[in-house]
Scaffold this motif. Structure first.
Motif, PDB file in Angstrom:
ATOM      1  N   GLU A 110       1.825   0.817   7.021  1.00 56.23           N
ATOM      2  CA  GLU A 110       1.073   0.522   8.229  1.00 56.23           C
ATOM      3  C   GLU A 110       1.914   0.759   9.484  1.00 56.23           C
ATOM      4  N   THR A 162      -6.577   1.742   3.564  1.00 55.98           N
ATOM      5  CA  THR A 162      -5.772   0.597   3.163  1.00 55.98           C
ATOM      6  C   THR A 162      -6.632  -0.645   3.280  1.00 55.98           C
ATOM      7  N   ASN A 180       2.875  -3.771   5.020  1.00 52.78           N
ATOM      8  CA  ASN A 180       2.395  -3.316   3.712  1.00 52.78           C
ATOM      9  C   ASN A 180       3.510  -2.775   2.834  1.00 52.78           C
ATOM     10  N   ASN A 217      -4.277   2.422  -5.472  1.00 50.86           N
ATOM     11  CA  ASN A 217      -2.871   2.810  -5.559  1.00 50.86           C
ATOM     12  C   ASN A 217      -2.678   3.891  -6.614  1.00 50.86           C
ATOM     13  N   ALA A 243       0.847  -1.185   0.000  1.00 49.95           N
ATOM     14  CA  ALA A 243       0.000   0.000   0.000  1.00 49.95           C
ATOM     15  C   ALA A 243       0.885   1.239   0.000  1.00 49.95           C
ATOM     16  N   THR A 250      -4.013   0.882  -1.379  1.00 53.07           N
ATOM     17  CA  THR A 250      -4.576   2.168  -1.003  1.00 53.07           C
ATOM     18  C   THR A 250      -5.777   2.428  -1.906  1.00 53.07           C
TER      19      THR A 250
END
Length: 362
Positions: free
Chosen positions: A70, A258, A190, A286, A66, A263
């Motif tokens: 995170e 997320t 991520n 994304n 992502a 994303t």
């Protein structure tokens, strides 16, 4: 072959950030990798794939995950690797295959992922191939000309910031590779480094989009000159990218989450000037994948939906928006490889769940 200087590398990365359509990683991270290689006394050598011997081995390094990394207590106490994860993965790839690699091919065009491929090539005293399998940034491994040409991704070597290394063997195709590597990224904050498509030039040269790094250089140079000469950057990028300025206005709202390692979100622009009274919304996985004008579908992948901050004069990467941001949307034409029936099945309106045919914006 030509050795790139610092200015050319900068122009390439900015061009890639524009062509990255909101994805492909952050420019700041990309420049960090470039500086590491330069500090080590390394060179960046760009070469046309057709100039390489057929038996030379190439590989495709990248980061997957992502766009928002995170932050989670799950990772507290895990050791931090003393080297970039992409180097951990590459060293394991060499051990696993016993091969000597002549250079790298970027997995996509983006401010960080392109730089990571440049970094690895420089650090192994190899070459950077003037090509890639996407011609832009893309959300998934399957969104590539490797997949369209049925090239095997495996073995796939992955590594994370904690020094954990995973070898993926016997992966049937890129669709399965996407699921596996995405899952590994999701347990790696991520963000995971991966290297795949470790293959000879004889196979790779028929399954890439040639000249994409040179294209990014040309767009990046045009963008830089426009900034220096106080020329409208959106107009100049559209001109050099053979595209159009589709919309101008200010960001009024945005939302990003997320979800399953991606994303996901959207941002809305209220039109100004000739676009006053109109609304433009861009949908994101994304990358910027589709857009609506006043609620009706306007542009979809595989066309490139590029967003530029017209105050800071920078390409905008997701999810880095603020309300009131003055932006322009530039649409650039899709690589022809993705406008075929097979290409559109993989990376066209159907991928977005839209019941509409692809209508090129250019």
């Amino acid at each position: 072959m030509k050795t790139l200087n610092r200015q050319q590398i900068s122009d390439i990365l900015y061009g890639c950030a524009i062509l990255g359509t909101g994805g492909g990683g952050e420019l700041a991270e990309g420049f960090e990798f470039i500086e590491k290689a330069l500090a080590a006394g390394k060179e960046f050598k760009l070469v046309d794939i057709d100039q390489l011997d057929d038996d030379k081995m190439l590989c495709t390094p990248y980061m997957l995950g992502a766009l928002a990394i995170e932050q989670d207590d799950t990772y507290q106490g895990l050791p931090q690797s003393k080297q970039p994860p992409i180097m951990t993965a590459f060293k394991r790839l060499q051990e696993y295959t016993g091969a000597q690699f002549h250079g790298t091919i970027c997995c996509e065009l983006g401010g960080s992922n392109t730089a990571i491929s440049f970094y690895l090539a420089a650090m192994i005293d190899g070459v950077i191939v003037d090509a890639d399998p996407a011609g832009r940034a893309v959300p998934e491994i399957t969104h590539s000309t490797y997949y369209l040409n049925n090239l095997p991704a495996a073995p796939i070597i992955t590594a994370n910031e904690f020094g954990e290394c995973f070898i993926c063997e016997n992966v049937i195709d890129d669709q399965r590779a996407e699921s596996i590597v995405r899952a590994l990224a999701m347990v790696s904050r991520n963000d995971i480094a991966a290297i795949d498509h470790a293959l000879p030039v004889s196979i790779m040269k028929h399954a890439v989009i040639k000249g994409t790094i040179s294209k990014a250089l040309a767009i990046g140079e045009a963008y830089r000159y426009a900034k220096e000469q106080n020329i409208d950057i959106a107009t100049r990028v559209a001109e050099f990218g053979k595209g159009i300025v589709r919309f101008r206005g200010v960001v009024t709202d945005f939302e990003f989450s997320t979800i399953e390692g991606f994303t996901i979100g959207s941002f809305n622009i209220a039109g100004e000037g000739e676009f006053a009274g109109r609304q433009y919304r861009v949908n994101v996985k994304n990358e910027n994948l589709s857009a609506t004008l006043d609620g009706k579908i306007d542009v979809t992948i595989p066309d490139l939906i590029c967003c530029l901050d017209m105050d800071k004069l920078e390409p905008v990467t997701n999810p880095n928006f603020v309300n009131g941001m003055n932006v322009a949307i530039v649409i650039l034409p899709a690589p022809k490889e993705f406008t075929t029936e097979k290409g559109l099945n993989v990376f066209g309106p159907k991928y977005l769940g839209l019941q509409t045919d692809y209508n090129p914006a250019i």
